[in-house]
Each structure stands twice: as C-alpha cells, then as structure tokens.
Design an enzyme around this catalytic site. Structure first.
Site, mmCIF file in Angstrom:
data_model
loop_
_atom_site.group_PDB
_atom_site.id
_atom_site.type_symbol
_atom_site.label_atom_id
_atom_site.label_comp_id
_atom_site.label_asym_id
_atom_site.label_seq_id
_atom_site.Cartn_x
_atom_site.Cartn_y
_atom_site.Cartn_z
ATOM 1 N N HIS A 139 41.918 58.392 43.253
ATOM 2 C CA HIS A 139 41.986 59.834 43.202
ATOM 3 C C HIS A 139 42.416 60.467 44.608
ATOM 4 O O HIS A 139 41.725 61.528 44.919
ATOM 5 C CB HIS A 139 40.697 60.578 42.744
ATOM 6 C CG HIS A 139 40.413 60.071 41.459
ATOM 7 N ND1 HIS A 139 40.929 60.790 40.091
ATOM 8 C CD2 HIS A 139 39.474 59.421 40.817
ATOM 9 C CE1 HIS A 139 40.552 60.254 39.066
ATOM 10 N NE2 HIS A 139 39.627 59.340 39.462
ATOM 11 N N GLU A 159 33.672 54.086 32.622
ATOM 12 C CA GLU A 159 33.318 55.528 32.579
ATOM 13 C C GLU A 159 34.232 56.325 31.339
ATOM 14 O O GLU A 159 34.753 57.402 31.462
ATOM 15 C CB GLU A 159 34.329 56.054 33.877
ATOM 16 C CG GLU A 159 35.710 55.386 34.168
ATOM 17 C CD GLU A 159 36.522 55.318 35.217
ATOM 18 O OE1 GLU A 159 35.880 56.493 36.228
ATOM 19 O OE2 GLU A 159 37.350 54.720 35.785
ATOM 20 N N ASP A 204 33.477 61.113 34.602
ATOM 21 C CA ASP A 204 34.385 60.850 33.417
ATOM 22 C C ASP A 204 33.756 60.470 32.101
ATOM 23 O O ASP A 204 34.369 60.859 31.218
ATOM 24 C CB ASP A 204 35.547 59.545 33.955
ATOM 25 C CG ASP A 204 36.463 60.087 35.029
ATOM 26 O OD1 ASP A 204 36.727 61.339 34.912
ATOM 27 O OD2 ASP A 204 36.806 59.284 35.585
#
Length: 250
Positions: free
Chosen positions: A43, A146, A172
């Site tokens: 990310h 996740e 998530d």
C-alpha cells in the site's frame, strides 16, 4: 535464536510497519530493539530500490527484515526475495491453492519453484551455493488472513507446508464482511478469534496489528505472538501533534 526459531518456540515478537520508504527511518527503528520491521510494499509507492536501500540500512543490526509484497505473484516475490529480506508477507491468501501458489514462489525446489538469481540475497553470486541450500529453512514465510473467505479456509491454509505464521488483517477482513473500518464490531472479533483458535490448535504463530500498549497486552494475553506496534506514519503524526498541542496549551 533467530527470529524464525523464536517464532516456532512461541516467543512474542514485536514489530513496526515502515511505509515511508526511508532508509534513515529503517536504520533508526532497527537500533531501538524491535524484533522485526515490516517493510510495506503493498500500500505504498515503494520500488525495489526503496526496499533494497532499507535492507542495506538495517544490515548489521539484530532486527529481522520482512517485506510485504504487493501481490501473490511469482515474479514479484522472486524479485523482492533477491533483494535479501529475512522474510516475506504474502497478502490476501484466501484458499489452500493460493497458499500453495505462494509457497511455490517463495521456496526453491523440491518444495517450490523459485528461480535462482544473483542478487543481494546471494551476495551477488558469491554465496549462491550456500544460499540455495539454506534459504528454504531460513526464510520467514507469513500469510495475511484478511478476507472472510480466508477465515473459512483457515485450517486448510495452515496445513500448507512451508508456512511459519499468519497475520490477521482486521481492516480488510472487516471490509469483506461489509463492516468497513468498524474494528470494534463483535462480529469481526468472532472471525478474528476463529483464526487465532485455528493457529493455536495447529501450532502456528498468529499475528495482529495493534495501536497502543494496552491493545498489545490484550492481544498477547489472548495468544497472539506476532505483534505489530503501529506504523511509522502513525507514530510521526501522533508525536508531532502531541508536541504541538502541548506547546499551545502552555
């Protein structure tokens, strides 16, 4: 003991997530006593060169370096491995097939299908033979759990050979349950506890991200052993805001 040996011995291992890509920050954190640093390449805007410079900055310290790659892709994993981290976090492993796919990319034959390179990991070819012999055993292999599908398949995922531990990605996971950012929802906690229970049963280390010392103690008491104590951006912002608020109040 190495990080991996401690992991399998059931010790608690404290880490910090690095998102800014700064080798200076990585070097500072590595001298503070953290067991490991999580270099976040999923990310962020980090390049391979950014990853490499952080690994070089930490070299010579006792802090273990683990990179979260941006996807479960053999070429991506191979290129990051050749930069020489101590371990890899594979994101979004939701099924046993995806787990086996990751292991194929992470491990040399006969367990996997990783190709042979001449990067920093192999001292640019100088230690190639020894590296190939020991890499499968030394590399720390972690999967992110996740998604609700991963929770439903957790026992089969944990049974895949070559895995050292998993980390619950609560944000998530909540999103996959239509509980976006609702980390206090009891329905989310039920699924988190399912992952932890399966890990305890299988003897596989389970990790989680926490925001403060109180949360860390709570999760450790539950049985979590891989504890991520926040991220560089959070610590920087919190410390800066605290300093500003304090001086304004005087």
């Amino acid at each position: 003991m190495t990080f991996k040996e401690k992991l399998h011995a059931g010790e608690i291992l404290y880490g910090l997530t690095l998102t800014l890509g700064s080798p200076k920050i990585a070097e500072i954190i590595a001298h503070l006593g953290f067991d490991w640093i999580w270099i976040e390449a999923e990310h962020t805007t980090m390049s391979l060169e950014d990853i490499l410079s952080q690994l070089q900055a930490v070299n010579g310290t006792t802090t273990t370096t683990i990179v979260r790659v941006d996807n479960n892709d053999a070429t991506t994993i191979k290129r990051v491995l050749d930069t020489g981290p101590d371990g890899i976090i594979v994101p979004s492993v939701n099924t046993p097939d995806e787990a086996r796919q990751a292991i194929k990319a992470l491990k040399y034959p006969p367990l996997g299908e990783r190709g042979i390179g001449l990067g920093r990991a192999q001292a640019y070819g100088q230690t190639l033979g020894e590296y190939i012999k020991t890499a499968n055993d030394k590399l720390v292999t972690l999967f992110m759990i996740e998604h609700i599908t991963a929770v439903q398949n957790i026992e089969e995922i944990l049974a895949v050979e070559g895995l050292d531990g998993v980390i619950v990605g609560s944000l998530d996971l909540a999103g996959s349950m239509n509980l976006q950012n609702d980390l206090g929802n009891p329905l989310l906690e039920i699924e988190v506890q399912k992952v932890l229970a399966a890990c305890l049963k299988a003897g596989v280390a389970c990790g989680i991200f926490v925001g403060n010392a109180q949360q860390a103690k709570f999760r450790i008491d539950q049985g979590f052993r891989i504890v991520t104590l926040g991220a560089d951006v959070f610590l920087l912002a919190t410390a800066a805001k605290s300093a500003l608020d304090l001086v304004k109040a005087t």
